[in-house]
Design a protein around this motif. Structure first.
Motif, mmCIF file in Angstrom:
data_model
loop_
_atom_site.group_PDB
_atom_site.id
_atom_site.type_symbol
_atom_site.label_atom_id
_atom_site.label_comp_id
_atom_site.label_asym_id
_atom_site.label_seq_id
_atom_site.Cartn_x
_atom_site.Cartn_y
_atom_site.Cartn_z
ATOM 1 N N GLY A 79 0.783 -1.201 0.027
ATOM 2 C CA GLY A 79 0.052 0.056 -0.038
ATOM 3 C C GLY A 79 0.855 1.407 -0.070
ATOM 4 O O GLY A 79 2.080 1.265 -0.045
ATOM 5 N N ALA A 80 0.272 2.216 0.229
ATOM 6 C CA ALA A 80 1.113 3.503 0.127
ATOM 7 C C ALA A 80 0.212 4.602 1.068
ATOM 8 O O ALA A 80 -1.000 4.650 0.846
ATOM 9 N N VAL A 81 0.991 5.626 1.661
ATOM 10 C CA VAL A 81 0.346 6.413 2.481
ATOM 11 C C VAL A 81 1.017 7.836 2.246
ATOM 12 O O VAL A 81 2.166 7.852 1.940
ATOM 13 N N LEU A 82 0.233 8.977 2.707
ATOM 14 C CA LEU A 82 0.957 10.311 2.669
ATOM 15 C C LEU A 82 1.808 10.474 3.910
ATOM 16 O O LEU A 82 1.317 10.110 4.946
ATOM 17 N N THR A 83 2.870 10.969 3.590
ATOM 18 C CA THR A 83 3.815 11.643 4.867
ATOM 19 C C THR A 83 2.958 12.729 5.456
ATOM 20 O O THR A 83 2.290 13.530 4.705
ATOM 21 N N ASP A 84 3.729 13.201 6.504
ATOM 22 C CA ASP A 84 3.523 14.468 6.971
ATOM 23 C C ASP A 84 3.568 15.873 5.992
ATOM 24 O O ASP A 84 2.847 16.562 5.854
ATOM 25 N N ALA A 85 4.782 15.502 5.336
ATOM 26 C CA ALA A 85 5.103 16.395 4.167
ATOM 27 C C ALA A 85 4.083 16.412 3.104
ATOM 28 O O ALA A 85 3.675 17.499 2.662
ATOM 29 N N GLY A 86 3.689 15.180 2.715
ATOM 30 C CA GLY A 86 2.560 14.913 1.717
ATOM 31 C C GLY A 86 1.141 15.953 2.252
ATOM 32 O O GLY A 86 0.611 16.454 1.272
ATOM 33 N N ARG A 87 0.850 15.599 3.340
ATOM 34 C CA ARG A 87 -0.103 16.367 4.133
ATOM 35 C C ARG A 87 0.075 17.801 3.951
ATOM 36 O O ARG A 87 -1.103 18.491 3.557
ATOM 37 N N ARG A 88 1.014 18.326 4.271
ATOM 38 C CA ARG A 88 1.398 19.722 4.512
ATOM 39 C C ARG A 88 1.301 20.590 3.023
ATOM 40 O O ARG A 88 0.823 21.532 2.799
ATOM 41 N N VAL A 89 1.911 19.487 1.707
ATOM 42 C CA VAL A 89 1.797 20.314 0.745
ATOM 43 C C VAL A 89 0.497 20.267 0.061
ATOM 44 O O VAL A 89 -0.025 21.339 -0.437
ATOM 45 N N LEU A 90 -0.165 19.116 0.211
ATOM 46 C CA LEU A 90 -1.702 19.021 -0.094
ATOM 47 C C LEU A 90 -2.362 20.435 0.510
ATOM 48 O O LEU A 90 -3.035 20.863 -0.146
ATOM 49 N N ALA A 91 -2.383 20.380 1.806
ATOM 50 C CA ALA A 91 -3.166 21.427 2.399
ATOM 51 C C ALA A 91 -2.816 22.796 1.885
ATOM 52 O O ALA A 91 -3.641 23.683 1.783
ATOM 53 N N ALA A 92 -1.513 23.128 1.928
ATOM 54 C CA ALA A 92 -1.037 24.454 1.339
ATOM 55 C C ALA A 92 -1.412 24.772 -0.111
ATOM 56 O O ALA A 92 -1.936 25.785 -0.273
#
Lengths: 120, 120
Positions: A79-92
Motif C-alpha cells: 500500500g501507500a500512505v501520505l507522509t506529513d510532508a505530503g499532507r502539508r503540501v496538499l493542504a497548502a
C-alpha cells in the motif's frame, strides 16, 4: 441557446519550466490517502498505474521529504500512505487554490466568460 | 546549496475538461501580434507550425468571434493579425493573471516554496 459552461480555473505551479505541483498531483495525493495504494488511487482517477507512479516519483524527488511512502512489497505489492510532508503540501496547495479562485472573480473573468462561444 | 528557484504560477482556464485559454495561448496571441504571422509567431516560441495553427484554430472556434484573422494566401501563405476580440481576450487574461499572481502571495505559497527541495 445555453451559454458555455462556467470557466474553471486550474492553478499549476512551476519551478523554471518544470511542473512542481498542480491539480492532478493534488487529486492523486487525496486519492492515495483515500485508497491506501497508488494503483487504486490512479485507477479511481482514470490514470494508468505507470502515470500515477511517475507523478509520485516526481513529487517524492521534488520536495525536501517524500510526499508518499510506499509500503514494502514492491511497486505493485504494498500500500501507500501520505507522509506529513505530503499532507502539508496538499493542504497548502488547496488553500492557495481556494484563495486564487476567490480572487479571480470579477470583471476580467466575466469578460472572458462573455466572449466564450455558446455551446452547440 | 541554493534553494530551488521561485515557484511560478500558471493559470489555465477550462470549460469542462477542455482547455479554453492559458499562458501558451496568451503568449501565442502576443507573438502573432508582434510577428504578423502564425508561423513566425510559433517559431519565436519554439512551437511547431502545426501546433501553433492548432492552438489558433482552437481559439477561433472557442470564442464568439475569431481571435486571429489569417490573411488570404493559405495557411502558410499570408500574414495574420489579432482581431478586436483577440485583443480583448488577451487583455482580460493578462489582467486576471496579474490579479491571481498578486493574490497568491502569502503563507500557503511560502509554505510550498519552503518544502521544495534545494536544487542540486
Amino acid at each position: 441557446m445555453p451559454r458555455a459552461g462556467p470557466l474553471k480555473i486550474k492553478l499549476q505551479l512551476y519551478v523554471g519550466e518544470e511542473r512542481a505541483f498542480g491539480p492532478g498531483r493534488a487529486d492523486l495525493l487525496e486519492a492515495i490517502d483515500h485508497e491506501g495504494s497508488i494503483s487504486a488511487a490512479g485507477r479511481s482517477l482514470g490514470m494508468s498505474y505507470r502515470y500515477a507512479w511517475m507523478l509520485v516519483e516526481s513529487m517524492n524527488h521534488g520536495f525536501v521529504e517524500k510526499l508518499v511512502e510506499a509500503a514494502p512489497g514492491g511497486k505493485r505489492g504494498g500500500g501507500a500512505v501520505l507522509t506529513d510532508a505530503g499532507r502539508r503540501v496538499l493542504a497548502a496547495y488547496r488553500s492557495l487554490e481556494a484563495k486564487v479562485v476567490e480572487s479571480a472573480r470579477g470583471e476580467a473573468l466575466d469578460q472572458l466568460q462573455g466572449l466564450l462561444k455558446p455551446e452547440a
